[in-house]
Structures are given as C-alpha cells and as structure tokens.
Design an enzyme around this catalytic site. Sequence first.
Site, short mmCIF file in Angstrom:
data_model
loop_
_atom_site.label_atom_id
_atom_site.label_comp_id
_atom_site.label_asym_id
_atom_site.label_seq_id
_atom_site.Cartn_x
_atom_site.Cartn_y
_atom_site.Cartn_z
N GLU A 140 0.82 -1.21 0.00
CA GLU A 140 0.00 0.00 0.00
C GLU A 140 0.85 1.26 0.00
OE1 GLU A 140 -2.81 -0.28 3.17
OE2 GLU A 140 -3.89 -1.96 2.27
N HIS B 233 -10.33 2.05 0.30
CA HIS B 233 -10.76 1.20 1.40
C HIS B 233 -12.27 0.98 1.43
CE1 HIS B 233 -6.67 1.76 2.87
NE2 HIS B 233 -6.89 0.76 3.71
#
Length: 290
Positions: free
Chosen positions: A147, A180
């Site tokens: 990430e 997300h």
Amino acid sequence: MATIVFQIAGWQSILLCLLFAVIYVASLYVWAGSQRETRDHPTTIKRRIMSVCFVTLFTPPLLWCFSTYREDSAEAHSLFEWLGIRVSGFFQALVLPLALTMILFLGPLTLHYMDGVFKLYLEPRYWTSSLKNYQWIRNHIVAPFSEEFIFRSCMLPLLVPIYGFGWSILICPLFFGVAHLHHMIEKVTHLKMDVDSALKQSLFQMGYTTVFGFYTAFIFLRTGHVIAPIMVHAFCNHMGFPAFNEVMAYQDKSLRQRLMFSFGLGLILWIFLLYPMTSPFLYSNDIYNS
C-alpha cells in the site's frame, strides 16, 4: 543510472494515480474463490498476496513510461530515488519516523504496558506463531509494503512536480481512503451486515485511513524513503485505532487521569517533534526537500 523527471499534465497525473488505485483494488477480486470466502480465509489471503505482489512489480515500469530523460537538471533523479529506494539515510528512515509515531501512541502503548501485552512481545513463541499466521503477515508485512509503495511511492512522484509539497499531501491520500471502501463488499456479502451500517463503518474507515494517508505522505516526502511510511504503517496496523473507551473502563479515577495524561502528552510531544524528527537533512533527502 539514467536520471528522469515527470513532466505531464495535471489531469494525467490524477488519472494515473486513479489507475494505480483501481488496479490495486481490482487485483484483490480477480480470483473466483475470493467471492465466496472471507478476506481472512487463508486461501484468499495467499491469492491476494500474489495479486498485490504482481501489481507492485507492474506499477514502476508503468510509472517510468510517463517520465522524461533529463541528464543536466537538479530536479532529475533515478527512478529508484523517486520511489524512495536508496541507501543514504536508510537507517534513520527505518528508526526515526517509527519512534515519532510511537510517541504519538504513548497513550495506547501505556495501556499495552498496563494490560501486560509487552510481556507477550518477549515470548519467542509469539513471533514464531505470528510468522505462520497469514492474517498477521498480511497486516504487518504485505499490506504496509504494497500500500505504501503504490499509494505513496508511485503516486507522489507524479503529483509533487505539478501540485507541490502541500497539495500533494492532500490529494494523494484521497485515493488511499476511497480505495478502502471496497471493504463494504465484505461486510454486506459475508458478514451479512445491512447496507446502512456497512456504509457508515466503511465511511468511517475511509475517513481515518485518509487522515493516516496525510501523515504517511508527509513522512515519505520529508524523508525521501519508502521504508519510513512502511514501518509507520506496520506499527499502526498492529496498534489499531486508539481504544479511548478502554481508558474510561478503568474504575480508579487517578489511574484514568494518568492514562488520559499519557494520551495528551504523546500528542503534544508528537506535535513538537514532528518537523525536527522528519527534517530532510537527517535523511540526506534532496529528492523531495521541502
């Protein structure tokens, strides 16, 4: 090694960042089995680790395609330097931002000490069992590395030359936060949560991951090292969202006050130490020197 600069239009940089985010999230759902199994199922985790590893290898060459070779410019650097992969200042980047973040988490760390969690870290069995646990590997190794590499290391070189230091810190985490939202799928399909509750939880998660993204983008640009936000990300994944409600659960008033003091002290120290401990000078950072 060839030195490059990124000279593209603002809309191109935004579209590329969006593309990176979409590719990353889409890679989690390319496996047919992941639609039936929860995200914490070992098979799902192993497949998704393979996917994000591929994306992590695929993105830098794609990023390089939008660069321009420049040999005689102070603003030109190698692709590895733009990505925050370099030797100079590595040890400082490995330790100092993590220490800074631990100061911010002084309150939660105090709770860990009082709850006896620190003793667990001294047990070799804890580490051996953790390294065999796919959820632990995902949360502490794979997710922080992949990430931060995609959402910071590969996006900020595109944004900074156009939008500058401040605006890039504000823009870059928006892709991270929105990415997300895909957890809502898990909540509705597997956890059987109603859409309204799933949406509220997902929006809350999007909010705090965006704020977290502001912080790690700042860390990356100040240090010029991708290892710095990776270490911070791994630590924050381990700690989780601060358990403020746990403080109020203690019956002893003086104990609650000491815990609240540790939370406040950590925040105050973090504010005062934020710039000194992330000074580009400490990390030999002449790539993102702001």
